[in-house]
Write an enzyme that holds these catalytic residues in place. Structure first.
Site, PDB file in Angstrom:
ATOM      1  N   LYS A  32      38.217 -24.250  -2.991  1.00 58.44           N
ATOM      2  CA  LYS A  32      38.439 -22.616  -2.671  1.00 58.44           C
ATOM      3  C   LYS A  32      39.610 -22.569  -1.655  1.00 58.44           C
ATOM      4  O   LYS A  32      40.539 -21.939  -1.842  1.00 58.44           O
ATOM      5  CB  LYS A  32      37.144 -22.319  -1.827  1.00 58.44           C
ATOM      6  CG  LYS A  32      35.940 -22.112  -2.392  1.00 58.44           C
ATOM      7  CD  LYS A  32      34.779 -21.879  -1.782  1.00 58.44           C
ATOM      8  CE  LYS A  32      33.627 -21.869  -2.653  1.00 58.44           C
ATOM      9  NZ  LYS A  32      32.240 -21.795  -1.719  1.00 58.44           N
ATOM     10  N   GLN A  42      29.447 -21.437   3.828  1.00 55.93           N
ATOM     11  CA  GLN A  42      29.188 -22.445   2.852  1.00 55.93           C
ATOM     12  C   GLN A  42      27.748 -22.749   2.782  1.00 55.93           C
ATOM     13  O   GLN A  42      27.261 -23.141   4.196  1.00 55.93           O
ATOM     14  CB  GLN A  42      30.094 -23.674   2.884  1.00 55.93           C
ATOM     15  CG  GLN A  42      29.848 -24.546   1.725  1.00 55.93           C
ATOM     16  CD  GLN A  42      30.233 -23.981   0.102  1.00 55.93           C
ATOM     17  OE1 GLN A  42      31.067 -23.016   0.215  1.00 55.93           O
ATOM     18  NE2 GLN A  42      29.593 -24.389  -0.775  1.00 55.93           N
ATOM     19  N   ASP A  57      30.628 -13.403  -0.352  1.00 53.98           N
ATOM     20  CA  ASP A  57      29.543 -13.827  -0.893  1.00 53.98           C
ATOM     21  C   ASP A  57      28.483 -12.847  -1.644  1.00 53.98           C
ATOM     22  O   ASP A  57      27.987 -13.188  -2.385  1.00 53.98           O
ATOM     23  CB  ASP A  57      29.006 -14.903  -0.001  1.00 53.98           C
ATOM     24  CG  ASP A  57      29.012 -16.261  -0.465  1.00 53.98           C
ATOM     25  OD1 ASP A  57      29.357 -16.420  -1.763  1.00 53.98           O
ATOM     26  OD2 ASP A  57      28.601 -17.221   0.162  1.00 53.98           O
TER      27      ASP A  57
HETATM   28  N1  GUN Z   1      27.037 -23.294  -2.031  1.00 51.80           N
HETATM   29  C1  GUN Z   1      26.929 -23.622  -3.483  1.00 51.80           C
HETATM   30  N2  GUN Z   1      27.710 -22.186  -3.843  1.00 51.80           N
HETATM   31  C2  GUN Z   1      27.506 -21.319  -3.100  1.00 51.80           C
HETATM   32  C3  GUN Z   1      28.299 -20.128  -3.209  1.00 51.80           C
HETATM   33  O1  GUN Z   1      28.592 -19.479  -4.081  1.00 51.80           O
HETATM   34  N3  GUN Z   1      28.384 -19.474  -1.789  1.00 51.80           N
HETATM   35  C4  GUN Z   1      28.215 -20.241  -0.620  1.00 51.80           C
HETATM   36  N4  GUN Z   1      28.359 -19.451   0.598  1.00 51.80           N
HETATM   37  N5  GUN Z   1      27.582 -21.306  -0.702  1.00 51.80           N
HETATM   38  C5  GUN Z   1      27.519 -22.033  -1.828  1.00 51.80           C
END
Ligand code: GUN
Length: 286
Positions: A53, A97, A120
């Site tokens: 990311k 996350q 998100d």
């Molecule tokens: N962990 C795995 N996929 C995701 C996601 O799309 N968002 C977040 N915040 N954590 C994750």
């Protein structure tokens, strides 16, 4: 029957290029989109995702900040950090996350993020909007799946879509989005009986069960569109999806590979959501 493999990497790259262009325009007006990622603990997969990311943010010209807290961090500490980020004007998007360590409750942390900075789409307000058919921000992975369906030129209206998995981050929002495109939607989960009978009736099958190679060819309707959301890492480093690619590709009409399918789309849609958060936060200048 020949199966079309959907190239998520290529679709994601195109989206990223568009975002880069829009970011350049914003920067000329003195606005740099800013994303903060909160990473608590030392889950190895989470560290890999967060690294991807950050790299993606850099490539399109965003400002990004990763704030790492130790696995033993208290819930209060995470709350305090989120509250600080909520107040910082140069941070337009906040992503916490997942998964979080046990002592840090998801149901407390997620609603603490300013819903306008929730990239998100998991804040209860944003989730509610999505389920009412009026989304403001769409969770990144289901959003990416919808973009792939669109890129394949597939019309969902009247089709039977089956989602395997009922997580808040993928399964449930995915079902809401498919419904909003007039599909007839079934959600399956770990308690579902006769799973194969149901999946074999799916014109569109979304595999988000979190189990390696769980959906095999004999569970797929011939010609179906299959989206594989799984990312399962074996000890040697090999990554496979929730769909058994070799048997599925002999039955499905269209299939997303792992890697190179839904995964790159999740990152692209995070960038898209951050850009949209800029627009939400500065309507007077954007
Ligand atoms: N962990 C795995 N996929 C995701 C996601 O799309 N968002 C977040 N915040 N954590 C994750």
């Amino acid at each position: 029957m020949s199966c079309q493999i959907i190239d998520g990497k290529a679709v994601a790259q195109k989206i990223r290029e568009e975002i880069k262009k829009k970011t350049g325009e914003l920067k000329k007006r003195g606005i740099t989109p800013g994303l903060a990622v909160v990473l608590v603990g030392d889950d190895p997969a989470s560290h890999i995702y967060v690294g991807l990311k950050e790299k993606a943010c850099r490539e399109v010209g965003f400002y990004s900040e990763i704030i790492k807290l130790p696995a033993g961090a208290a819930e209060e500490e995470v709350l305090k950090l989120v509250e600080e980020l909520n107040k910082r004007p140069e941070i337009h998007g906040i992503l916490v996350q997942l998964p979080l360590p046990k002592q840090v409750r998801e149901e407390i942390i997620i609603p603490s993020v300013d819903p306008g900075k929730d990239v998100d789409g998991s804040h209860p307000f944003n989730m509610g909007r999505l389920f009412m058919g009026r989304p403001r921000v769409i969770p990144c992975t289901p959003y990416g799946c919808m973009k792939l369906i669109e890129s394949a030129g597939y019309d969902l209206s009247g089709k039977h879509a089956v989602v395997v998995g009922r997580s808040n981050i993928v399964g449930k929002p995915m079902a809401a989005l498919l419904l909003s495109r007039n599909a007839t939607v079934t959600i399956c989960h770990s308690h579902t009986r006769n799973l194969g009978t149901i999946t074999r009736e799916a014109d569109v099958l979304v595999a988000a069960a979190g189990k390696a190679n769980f959906i095999r060819g004999e569970m797929i309707k011939p010609g179906a569109l299959v989206l594989d959301v799984g990312i399962n890492r074996f000890p040697g480093g090999k990554v496979v999806g929730d769909v058994d690619f070799s048997s599925a590709s002999r039955v499905a009409g269209m299939l997303t590979p792992v890697p190179g399918g839904v995964g790159p789309m999740t990152v692209a849609m995070l960038l898209m959501n951050t850009l949209k958060a800029v627009e939400n936060n500065c309507e007077d200048v954007c």
